[in-house]
Design a protein around this motif. Structure first.
Motif, PDB file in Angstrom:
ATOM      1  N   GLY A 150      39.895  -0.760  42.740  1.00 44.42           N
ATOM      2  CA  GLY A 150      39.022   0.406  42.566  1.00 44.42           C
ATOM      3  C   GLY A 150      39.805   1.607  42.054  1.00 44.42           C
ATOM      4  O   GLY A 150      39.336   2.348  41.181  1.00 44.42           O
ATOM      5  N   PHE A 151      41.016   1.764  42.572  1.00 41.05           N
ATOM      6  CA  PHE A 151      41.863   2.869  42.139  1.00 41.05           C
ATOM      7  C   PHE A 151      42.236   2.718  40.660  1.00 41.05           C
ATOM      8  O   PHE A 151      42.144   3.671  39.877  1.00 41.05           O
ATOM      9  N   ARG A 152      42.670   1.522  40.281  1.00 44.30           N
ATOM     10  CA  ARG A 152      43.059   1.284  38.883  1.00 44.30           C
ATOM     11  C   ARG A 152      41.883   1.507  37.943  1.00 44.30           C
ATOM     12  O   ARG A 152      42.053   2.007  36.837  1.00 44.30           O
ATOM     13  N   ARG A 153      40.714   1.115  38.385  1.00 42.74           N
ATOM     14  CA  ARG A 153      39.553   1.298  37.518  1.00 42.74           C
ATOM     15  C   ARG A 153      39.221   2.781  37.378  1.00 42.74           C
ATOM     16  O   ARG A 153      38.762   3.241  36.331  1.00 42.74           O
ATOM     17  N   ALA A 154      39.451   3.533  38.455  1.00 43.45           N
ATOM     18  CA  ALA A 154      39.048   4.941  38.454  1.00 43.45           C
ATOM     19  C   ALA A 154      40.075   5.860  37.805  1.00 43.45           C
ATOM     20  O   ALA A 154      39.740   6.957  37.359  1.00 43.45           O
ATOM     21  N   VAL A 155      41.341   5.418  37.771  1.00 45.80           N
ATOM     22  CA  VAL A 155      42.410   6.308  37.305  1.00 45.80           C
ATOM     23  C   VAL A 155      43.143   5.669  36.127  1.00 45.80           C
ATOM     24  O   VAL A 155      43.704   4.585  36.254  1.00 45.80           O
ATOM     25  N   GLN A 156      43.120   6.327  34.996  1.00 46.25           N
ATOM     26  CA  GLN A 156      43.835   5.835  33.819  1.00 46.25           C
ATOM     27  C   GLN A 156      44.757   6.937  33.291  1.00 46.25           C
ATOM     28  O   GLN A 156      44.720   8.071  33.776  1.00 46.25           O
ATOM     29  N   ALA A 157      45.580   6.590  32.307  1.00 45.22           N
ATOM     30  CA  ALA A 157      46.602   7.557  31.873  1.00 45.22           C
ATOM     31  C   ALA A 157      46.808   7.529  30.363  1.00 45.22           C
ATOM     32  O   ALA A 157      46.573   6.514  29.699  1.00 45.22           O
ATOM     33  N   VAL A 158      47.243   8.663  29.858  1.00 49.48           N
ATOM     34  CA  VAL A 158      47.699   8.776  28.463  1.00 49.48           C
ATOM     35  C   VAL A 158      49.120   9.338  28.534  1.00 49.48           C
ATOM     36  O   VAL A 158      49.365  10.296  29.273  1.00 49.48           O
ATOM     37  N   PHE A 159      50.019   8.743  27.756  1.00 45.70           N
ATOM     38  CA  PHE A 159      51.422   9.144  27.862  1.00 45.70           C
ATOM     39  C   PHE A 159      51.855  10.007  26.681  1.00 45.70           C
ATOM     40  O   PHE A 159      51.178  10.105  25.656  1.00 45.70           O
ATOM     41  N   GLN A 160      53.039  10.567  26.871  1.00 42.87           N
ATOM     42  CA  GLN A 160      53.531  11.560  25.927  1.00 42.87           C
ATOM     43  C   GLN A 160      53.783  10.991  24.530  1.00 42.87           C
ATOM     44  O   GLN A 160      53.340  11.543  23.535  1.00 42.87           O
ATOM     45  N   ASP A 161      54.507   9.872  24.489  1.00 48.63           N
ATOM     46  CA  ASP A 161      54.990   9.381  23.198  1.00 48.63           C
ATOM     47  C   ASP A 161      54.033   8.324  22.648  1.00 48.63           C
ATOM     48  O   ASP A 161      53.993   7.203  23.146  1.00 48.63           O
ATOM     49  N   LYS A 214      47.295  -5.977  18.405  1.00 48.85           N
ATOM     50  CA  LYS A 214      46.330  -5.261  17.574  1.00 48.85           C
ATOM     51  C   LYS A 214      45.603  -4.238  18.443  1.00 48.85           C
ATOM     52  O   LYS A 214      45.532  -4.383  19.681  1.00 48.85           O
ATOM     53  N   VAL A 215      45.073  -3.221  17.771  1.00 50.23           N
ATOM     54  CA  VAL A 215      44.426  -2.121  18.497  1.00 50.23           C
ATOM     55  C   VAL A 215      43.326  -2.650  19.422  1.00 50.23           C
ATOM     56  O   VAL A 215      43.153  -2.157  20.543  1.00 50.23           O
ATOM     57  N   PHE A 216      42.611  -3.662  18.977  1.00 48.57           N
ATOM     58  CA  PHE A 216      41.538  -4.214  19.816  1.00 48.57           C
ATOM     59  C   PHE A 216      42.090  -4.661  21.173  1.00 48.57           C
ATOM     60  O   PHE A 216      41.532  -4.336  22.223  1.00 48.57           O
ATOM     61  N   ASP A 217      43.193  -5.398  21.128  1.00 46.09           N
ATOM     62  CA  ASP A 217      43.758  -5.914  22.383  1.00 46.09           C
ATOM     63  C   ASP A 217      44.338  -4.797  23.233  1.00 46.09           C
ATOM     64  O   ASP A 217      44.296  -4.861  24.462  1.00 46.09           O
ATOM     65  N   ILE A 218      44.906  -3.789  22.567  1.00 48.97           N
ATOM     66  CA  ILE A 218      45.456  -2.641  23.313  1.00 48.97           C
ATOM     67  C   ILE A 218      44.337  -1.944  24.082  1.00 48.97           C
ATOM     68  O   ILE A 218      44.456  -1.683  25.284  1.00 48.97           O
ATOM     69  N   VAL A 219      43.259  -1.659  23.381  1.00 47.72           N
ATOM     70  CA  VAL A 219      42.164  -0.910  24.009  1.00 47.72           C
ATOM     71  C   VAL A 219      41.452  -1.775  25.050  1.00 47.72           C
ATOM     72  O   VAL A 219      41.006  -1.281  26.091  1.00 47.72           O
ATOM     73  N   ALA A 220      41.405  -3.074  24.786  1.00 48.08           N
ATOM     74  CA  ALA A 220      40.662  -3.964  25.700  1.00 48.08           C
ATOM     75  C   ALA A 220      41.441  -4.316  26.964  1.00 48.08           C
ATOM     76  O   ALA A 220      40.861  -4.849  27.918  1.00 48.08           O
ATOM     77  N   GLU A 221      42.740  -4.014  26.997  1.00 52.73           N
ATOM     78  CA  GLU A 221      43.575  -4.484  28.119  1.00 52.73           C
ATOM     79  C   GLU A 221      43.039  -4.079  29.501  1.00 52.73           C
ATOM     80  O   GLU A 221      42.972  -4.925  30.397  1.00 52.73           O
ATOM     81  N   PRO A 222      42.642  -2.804  29.715  1.00 54.65           N
ATOM     82  CA  PRO A 222      42.126  -2.469  31.057  1.00 54.65           C
ATOM     83  C   PRO A 222      40.890  -3.287  31.432  1.00 54.65           C
ATOM     84  O   PRO A 222      40.728  -3.677  32.589  1.00 54.65           O
ATOM     85  N   LEU A 223      40.030  -3.567  30.447  1.00 54.94           N
ATOM     86  CA  LEU A 223      38.810  -4.335  30.742  1.00 54.94           C
ATOM     87  C   LEU A 223      39.160  -5.750  31.179  1.00 54.94           C
ATOM     88  O   LEU A 223      38.571  -6.303  32.115  1.00 54.94           O
ATOM     89  N   ARG A 224      40.140  -6.328  30.479  1.00 52.62           N
ATOM     90  CA  ARG A 224      40.532  -7.712  30.800  1.00 52.62           C
ATOM     91  C   ARG A 224      41.286  -7.765  32.122  1.00 52.62           C
ATOM     92  O   ARG A 224      41.029  -8.635  32.950  1.00 52.62           O
ATOM     93  N   ALA A 262      41.681   6.168  23.712  1.00 52.93           N
ATOM     94  CA  ALA A 262      40.600   5.165  23.747  1.00 52.93           C
ATOM     95  C   ALA A 262      40.865   4.132  24.839  1.00 52.93           C
ATOM     96  O   ALA A 262      39.954   3.731  25.567  1.00 52.93           O
ATOM     97  N   ARG A 263      42.121   3.701  24.956  1.00 50.46           N
ATOM     98  CA  ARG A 263      42.480   2.735  26.014  1.00 50.46           C
ATOM     99  C   ARG A 263      42.218   3.331  27.397  1.00 50.46           C
ATOM    100  O   ARG A 263      41.748   2.646  28.307  1.00 50.46           O
ATOM    101  N   ALA A 264      42.538   4.628  27.525  1.00 48.87           N
ATOM    102  CA  ALA A 264      42.384   5.265  28.840  1.00 48.87           C
ATOM    103  C   ALA A 264      40.918   5.424  29.244  1.00 48.87           C
ATOM    104  O   ALA A 264      40.610   5.418  30.435  1.00 48.87           O
ATOM    105  N   ILE A 265      40.036   5.546  28.267  1.00 49.17           N
ATOM    106  CA  ILE A 265      38.632   5.828  28.624  1.00 49.17           C
ATOM    107  C   ILE A 265      37.730   4.602  28.541  1.00 49.17           C
ATOM    108  O   ILE A 265      36.572   4.669  28.942  1.00 49.17           O
ATOM    109  N   VAL A 266      38.270   3.480  28.032  1.00 49.31           N
ATOM    110  CA  VAL A 266      37.391   2.338  27.763  1.00 49.31           C
ATOM    111  C   VAL A 266      36.745   1.801  29.043  1.00 49.31           C
ATOM    112  O   VAL A 266      35.610   1.299  29.026  1.00 49.31           O
ATOM    113  N   SER A 271      46.757  -0.072  34.115  1.00 48.64           N
ATOM    114  CA  SER A 271      45.513  -0.786  33.822  1.00 48.64           C
ATOM    115  C   SER A 271      45.292  -1.972  34.751  1.00 48.64           C
ATOM    116  O   SER A 271      44.314  -2.703  34.582  1.00 48.64           O
ATOM    117  N   GLY A 272      46.204  -2.196  35.666  1.00 48.54           N
ATOM    118  CA  GLY A 272      46.016  -3.273  36.629  1.00 48.54           C
ATOM    119  C   GLY A 272      46.548  -4.613  36.188  1.00 48.54           C
ATOM    120  O   GLY A 272      46.274  -5.634  36.824  1.00 48.54           O
TER     121      GLY A 272
END
Lengths: 250, 284
Positions: free
Chosen positions: A78-89, A99-109, A153-157, B181-182
């Motif tokens: 629940g915590f991981r789903r509720a809290v995401q991050a964007v980093f500096q670099d 690929k960007v698709f897999d990067i953005v989809a990682e939290p969902l998977r 996008a990854r952080a908000i997906v 991301s878990g």
């Protein structure tokens, strides 16, 4: 109830001295929080605590009133789903082999979130003004600003309640900064932001509340408007005097 | 760093360099020849089919050895032996080396220090010496012992490289993002660590393959490799040593076979990195 509550939290690496000392902090839903301090003030450590990547050596951290126990998978999920991050670099925060698709989809998977992945990724990319065909490309095919958009996008997906952003614009040029600030402002309408930065001018643009850190201690906290208009602590005044203000250029 | 150019860059395209193609052709040729020996050879490799130490001719393309056996047939079988040893040794080195290297990368500092010191000690031994020790400690020289010995010796190098590469990946923000991301540690290894270290490892595997071929030839040359009647290139070179001035092709032919395979592997490895690594592809 606060989303995250730090109560008398201290942290030390190994047997070294405390890099955070007696931190009391509440993150409320809907109120963006800026954590400001110079290098060595403990910003990165507090971010690691807030992301659940490190545990306090003293004090207590709760998420929705419950203690964060890495052994409690349900709470951590629940915590991981509720809290995401964007980093500096934006160069090191995206896996160059994916690929960007897999990067953005990682939290969902990883979090096994029951959403249509194709639709969710397309929606997240659209939210950060990237075209759908970006999903088929690799990170090295994008500029720095575009990469930071992919990271957002990854952080908000997964539609988190809280997004923590670590010096999210400091590696970008001024024009790109302004675009990213505009984007974050739009995002903050649907998620709470915690911005960690040395740049008080930048966080003041987006945050309702500010926490000023100096040498691991909170020296001042309160509403951003109050702190900006009447800073109480000499360190805060020094930060305000020495930081170029984005709003001056915007 | 600047933001959005209105149009995105063109997709990257795969680049097959001439070096890669030459390497692939050389390795491919050896593979085809090696496989062919399973079903066909010009002559029976043990049969005396010509005069002793005969020069190259239409009947015997590489001449004959000191017992009158067809040298080209023996070199063809030598390719099979070399490929078997190379692939077997690299498989063992990869299995042990990558596993130990990943464990060291994820281990606590104390465990990592012990593993790193152990690997440094193992690497300090020359591969050939270590292989000779293992062969000497086993029942006797055989193809299997040679493969095991060379594979174990190479695994320390693979482990150290894997550890260094994996630690570098684990320090990247995208791994932190994956943790946030878990993604589990096993997932991080599968999704992020292995794909990112793979291109460099593949190059190293190919180099280790070449070194294994040379090590096997060296062991056979010393009588510690594949025993007769296996026609190892090292044994052919050893047998040709006594007659190198009167029948030089007996040494030149297996030597050329050995060098062409090793060069082919090196060229193939370098090109393979481009194929395996999308960031090295050019924009079309």
């Amino acid at each position: 109830m606060s989303l995250i509550d730090l109560s008398a939290v201290s942290f030390a690496y190994g047997r070294g001295r405390n890099v955070l000392d007696g931190i009391d902090l509440k993150i409320e839903a809907g109120r963006n929080l800026g954590i400001v301090g110079e290098s060595g003030s403990g910003k990165t450590t507090i971010l690691r605590l807030l992301l659940g990547l490190a545990r306090p050596t003293a004090g207590r951290m709760t998420f929705r009133g419950e203690g964060l126990d890495p052994g409690n998978r349900a709470v951590m999920r629940g915590f991981r789903r509720a809290v995401q991050a964007v980093f500096q670099d934006p160069y090191s925060s995206l896996d160059p082999r994916q690929k960007v698709f897999d990067i953005v989809a990682e939290p969902l998977r990883s979090l096994k979130i029951d959403m249509d992945i194709d639709d969710a990724v397309a929606g997240a990319l659209a939210s950060v003004d990237l075209p759908p065909d970006a999903a088929r490309r690799y990170p090295h095919e994008f500029s720095g600003g575009q990469r930071q958009r992919i990271a957002i996008a990854r952080a908000i997906v997964s539609r988190p309640e809280l997004v923590l952003a670590d010096e999210v614009v400091s590696a970008l040029d001024l024009t790109t900064r302004i675009r990213i600030v505009d984007l974050l402002k739009t995002l903050s309408e649907r998620t709470t932001l915690v911005l960690v930065s040395h740049d008080i001018g930048f966080v003041a643009l987006l945050c309702h509340d500010l926490v000023i850190l100096e040498k691991g201690r909170i020296v001042e906290q309160g509403a951003a408007r109050d702190i900006l208009s009447a800073p109480q602590h000499p360190y805060t005044r020094r930060l305000l005097d020495s930081t170029p203000r984005l709003m001056d250029f915007a | 760093m600047t933001d959005d150019a209105p149009a995105l860059a063109q997709p990257s395209s795969l680049r097959l360099t001439p070096a890669f193609l030459i390497g692939a052709a050389l390795v491919g040729l050896h593979v085809v020849v090696g496989l062919m020996t399973l079903v066909w050879t010009p002559y029976d490799p043990t049969a005396m089919t010509g005069g002793r130490l005969a020069p190259p001719s239409l009947l015997h393309w590489a001449g004959t050895d000191r017992l009158g056996r067809d040298l080209f047939t023996e070199i063809m079988i030598g390719a099979r032996i070399a490929l078997a040893v190379g692939s077997g040794a690299v498989t063992i080195a990869a299995a042990i080396g990558v596993t130990v290297g990943l464990l060291a990368a994820f281990a606590s500092r104390a465990v990592d220090d012990v593993l790193a010191a152990t690997l440094d000690i193992l690497i300090a031994f020359p591969t050939l010496l270590l292989a000779m020790l293992i062969v000497a400690a086993s029942d006797g020289a055989s193809l299997g012992t040679a493969i095991l010995a060379i594979g174990v010796a190479a695994s320390a190098i693979v482990a150290r490289l894997t550890r260094i590469l994996a630690r570098r990946v684990l320090a990247m923000d995208y791994v932190t993002a994956a943790r946030v991301s878990g993604t589990s540690w096993l997932g991080i290894v599968r999704i992020h660590v292995l794909p990112n270290i793979w291109p460099t490892l593949v190059v190293n595997f190919a180099l280790q393959f070449g070194l294994a071929v040379i090590a096997e030839a060296s062991l056979s040359y010393l009588g510690l490799g594949a025993p007769p009647p296996n026609a190892s290139w090292g044994r052919l070179l050893q047998e040709a040593q006594a007659t190198v001035y009167t029948a030089p092709f007996g040494a030149v032919a297996p030597g050329l076979a050995l060098v062409s395979l090793v060069i082919g592997l090196n060229l193939f490895a370098d090109g393979l990195r481009d194929v395996a690594d999308p960031t090295r592809r050019r924009r079309g």
